[in-house]
Write a protein that holds these residues in place. Structure first.
Motif, short mmCIF file in Angstrom:
data_model
loop_
_atom_site.label_atom_id
_atom_site.label_comp_id
_atom_site.label_asym_id
_atom_site.label_seq_id
_atom_site.Cartn_x
_atom_site.Cartn_y
_atom_site.Cartn_z
N THR A 1 1.44 18.92 -42.26
CA THR A 1 1.35 19.37 -40.87
C THR A 1 0.20 18.69 -40.14
OG1 THR A 1 2.24 21.53 -41.52
CG2 THR A 1 1.16 21.38 -39.38
N PHE A 2 -0.96 18.59 -40.78
CA PHE A 2 -2.12 17.95 -40.15
C PHE A 2 -1.84 16.47 -39.88
CE2 PHE A 2 -5.08 21.20 -42.34
CZ PHE A 2 -4.84 22.11 -41.31
N PHE A 3 -1.21 15.80 -40.83
CA PHE A 3 -0.88 14.38 -40.63
C PHE A 3 0.08 14.22 -39.46
CE2 PHE A 3 2.00 10.80 -41.46
CZ PHE A 3 1.09 9.76 -41.48
N SER A 4 1.08 15.09 -39.38
CA SER A 4 2.05 15.02 -38.28
C SER A 4 1.37 15.27 -36.94
CB SER A 4 3.16 16.05 -38.50
OG SER A 4 3.82 15.83 -39.73
N ASP A 5 0.48 16.26 -36.90
CA ASP A 5 -0.24 16.55 -35.67
C ASP A 5 -1.04 15.33 -35.21
OD1 ASP A 5 0.76 19.11 -35.65
OD2 ASP A 5 -1.09 20.06 -36.38
N ALA A 6 -1.64 14.62 -36.16
CA ALA A 6 -2.44 13.44 -35.80
C ALA A 6 -1.56 12.35 -35.19
CB ALA A 6 -3.15 12.91 -37.05
N VAL A 7 -0.38 12.12 -35.76
CA VAL A 7 0.51 11.09 -35.21
C VAL A 7 0.98 11.47 -33.81
CG1 VAL A 7 2.73 9.92 -35.51
CG2 VAL A 7 1.26 10.34 -37.49
N PHE A 8 1.35 12.73 -33.62
CA PHE A 8 1.75 13.19 -32.29
C PHE A 8 0.60 13.00 -31.30
CE2 PHE A 8 5.25 15.57 -34.33
CZ PHE A 8 6.26 15.35 -33.42
N ALA A 9 -0.62 13.35 -31.70
CA ALA A 9 -1.77 13.25 -30.81
C ALA A 9 -2.05 11.80 -30.42
CB ALA A 9 -3.00 13.87 -31.47
N ILE A 10 -1.96 10.90 -31.39
CA ILE A 10 -2.21 9.49 -31.10
C ILE A 10 -1.14 8.94 -30.18
CG2 ILE A 10 -2.30 7.18 -32.11
CD1 ILE A 10 -3.55 8.50 -34.60
N ALA A 11 0.13 9.26 -30.46
CA ALA A 11 1.24 8.76 -29.64
C ALA A 11 1.13 9.25 -28.20
CB ALA A 11 2.57 9.18 -30.25
N ILE A 12 0.80 10.52 -28.04
CA ILE A 12 0.74 11.09 -26.70
C ILE A 12 -0.46 10.55 -25.93
CG2 ILE A 12 -0.69 13.17 -26.96
CD1 ILE A 12 1.65 14.74 -25.71
N THR A 13 -1.50 10.14 -26.65
CA THR A 13 -2.67 9.54 -26.00
C THR A 13 -2.39 8.10 -25.59
OG1 THR A 13 -4.16 10.95 -27.29
CG2 THR A 13 -5.12 9.01 -26.25
N LEU A 14 -1.68 7.38 -26.43
CA LEU A 14 -1.39 5.97 -26.15
C LEU A 14 -0.46 5.79 -24.95
CD1 LEU A 14 -0.97 4.47 -29.74
CD2 LEU A 14 -2.89 4.17 -28.16
N LEU A 15 0.21 6.86 -24.53
CA LEU A 15 1.12 6.74 -23.38
C LEU A 15 0.39 6.25 -22.13
CD1 LEU A 15 3.25 10.00 -23.78
CD2 LEU A 15 4.01 7.65 -24.17
N VAL A 16 -0.88 6.59 -22.02
CA VAL A 16 -1.62 6.24 -20.81
C VAL A 16 -2.20 4.83 -20.87
CG1 VAL A 16 -3.93 7.00 -21.49
CG2 VAL A 16 -3.20 7.27 -19.10
N ILE A 17 -2.17 4.20 -22.03
CA ILE A 17 -2.79 2.89 -22.20
C ILE A 17 -2.15 1.83 -21.30
CG2 ILE A 17 -3.20 1.01 -23.83
CD1 ILE A 17 -5.03 3.39 -24.23
N GLU A 18 -0.83 1.95 -21.10
CA GLU A 18 -0.13 0.94 -20.31
C GLU A 18 -0.31 1.11 -18.81
OE1 GLU A 18 1.34 -1.78 -21.37
OE2 GLU A 18 0.76 -1.27 -23.42
N ILE A 19 -1.00 2.16 -18.39
CA ILE A 19 -1.29 2.32 -16.96
C ILE A 19 -2.64 1.65 -16.69
CG2 ILE A 19 -1.57 3.92 -15.05
CD1 ILE A 19 0.01 5.97 -16.56
N HIS A 20 -2.58 0.43 -16.21
CA HIS A 20 -3.80 -0.36 -16.02
C HIS A 20 -4.42 -0.07 -14.65
CE1 HIS A 20 -2.77 -2.51 -19.64
NE2 HIS A 20 -1.58 -2.82 -19.14
N VAL A 21 -5.74 -0.12 -14.61
CA VAL A 21 -6.45 0.08 -13.35
C VAL A 21 -6.09 -1.04 -12.38
CG1 VAL A 21 -8.73 0.18 -12.26
CG2 VAL A 21 -8.35 1.26 -14.49
N PRO A 22 -5.66 -0.70 -11.16
CA PRO A 22 -5.24 -1.75 -10.21
C PRO A 22 -6.43 -2.52 -9.64
CG PRO A 22 -5.16 0.40 -9.15
CD PRO A 22 -5.49 0.65 -10.61
N HIS A 23 -6.15 -3.75 -9.21
CA HIS A 23 -7.17 -4.59 -8.57
C HIS A 23 -6.56 -5.15 -7.29
CE1 HIS A 23 -9.79 -4.38 -12.10
NE2 HIS A 23 -8.70 -4.59 -12.84
N PRO A 24 -6.58 -4.36 -6.22
CA PRO A 24 -5.94 -4.80 -4.97
C PRO A 24 -6.64 -6.00 -4.36
CG PRO A 24 -7.22 -2.81 -4.60
CD PRO A 24 -7.22 -3.04 -6.08
N ASP A 25 -5.89 -6.74 -3.54
CA ASP A 25 -6.45 -7.92 -2.88
C ASP A 25 -7.56 -7.53 -1.91
OD1 ASP A 25 -4.71 -9.54 -4.26
OD2 ASP A 25 -3.15 -9.38 -2.72
N GLY A 26 -7.35 -6.44 -1.18
CA GLY A 26 -8.38 -5.98 -0.26
C GLY A 26 -9.12 -4.78 -0.82
N HIS A 27 -10.07 -4.29 -0.05
CA HIS A 27 -10.86 -3.15 -0.49
C HIS A 27 -10.78 -1.99 0.49
CE1 HIS A 27 -12.62 -5.48 -3.76
NE2 HIS A 27 -12.81 -6.46 -2.88
#
Length: 208
Positions: free
Chosen positions: A13-39
């Motif tokens: 159970t603990f191992f499964s919880d760790a995999v779920f926690a890592i997967a759900i955290t990695l979901l946000v990794i692909e949302i990169h901070v934007p760098h617009p042309d203007g400010h």
């Protein structure tokens, strides 16, 4: 140790919880901070608007993975020991869960294209079927706690069909209308409730 569970079951159970926690955290990794042309404000609002598909994909996948973890947590909380054969069934499910950040990022980056949408739905379909198979093997005697009723088992088994059903519908819809094809996944909580009520109406109490 909870509810008289065996140490090996708690390790699983603990191992499964760790995999779920890592997967759900990695979901946000692909949302990169934007760098617009203007400010100015308009440039920032435009840059954030371009990230809306990623925000939607993150929320949708977070809810799906979270629901899968909640169901997994609930099922393994009903056990006092387990069949060793479940280890590989559980690992197969965790493999599908660990793959979710990639398929979610692919779908979010190409939100209106057929193959990315179908690929994402297929990932969820495989995960849902693997979870249903895992629960079918786990929720039976002599592995259940003594206070678990047949109605509880029937409800959980029935509810676990929601993800395969909705992801299959999403996969089929993606062939013709990618993008809106994710709507069935958003409706999944309502389907879960409907399936649970179906059990209560029929009063089904399958053998455990």
């Amino acid at each position: 140790m909870s509810q008289g569970q065996e140490p090996q079951l708690e390790r699983l159970t603990f191992f499964s919880d760790a995999v779920f926690a890592i997967a759900i955290t990695l979901l946000v990794i692909e949302i990169h901070v934007p760098h617009p042309d203007g400010h100015d404000d308009a440039a920032w609002l435009h840059a954030l608007a371009e990230l809306l598909p990623h925000f939607f994909g993150f929320v949708l996948s977070f809810v799906v993975v979270g629901a899968m973890w909640a169901a997994h947590h609930r099922v393994f909380g009903l056990l006092h020991r387990y069949d060793p054969a479940l280890i590989w069934r559980n690992l197969a499910l965790l493999m599908a869960v660990a793959f979710m950040p990639f398929s979610s990022a692919l779908m979010s980056t190409h939100p209106a294209e057929r193959i990315p949408e179908m690929f994402y739905a297929l990932n969820l379909l495989v995960g849902g079927l693997l979870q249903y198979r895992l629960f079918r093997g786990a929720l039976r005697a002599p592995y259940l706690r003594g206070d678990v009723t047949g109605a509880e088992v029937a409800t959980i088994r029935r509810r676990s069909l929601a993800l395969p059903m909705m992801s299959l519908l999403s996969f089929v819809l993606a062939i013709w209308i990618p993008g809106p094809s994710n709507l069935p996944l958003m409706l999944m909580p309502l389907v879960v409730l409907a399936l649970a009520r179906g059990i209560r109406r029929t009063g089904a109490t399958p053998a455990t």
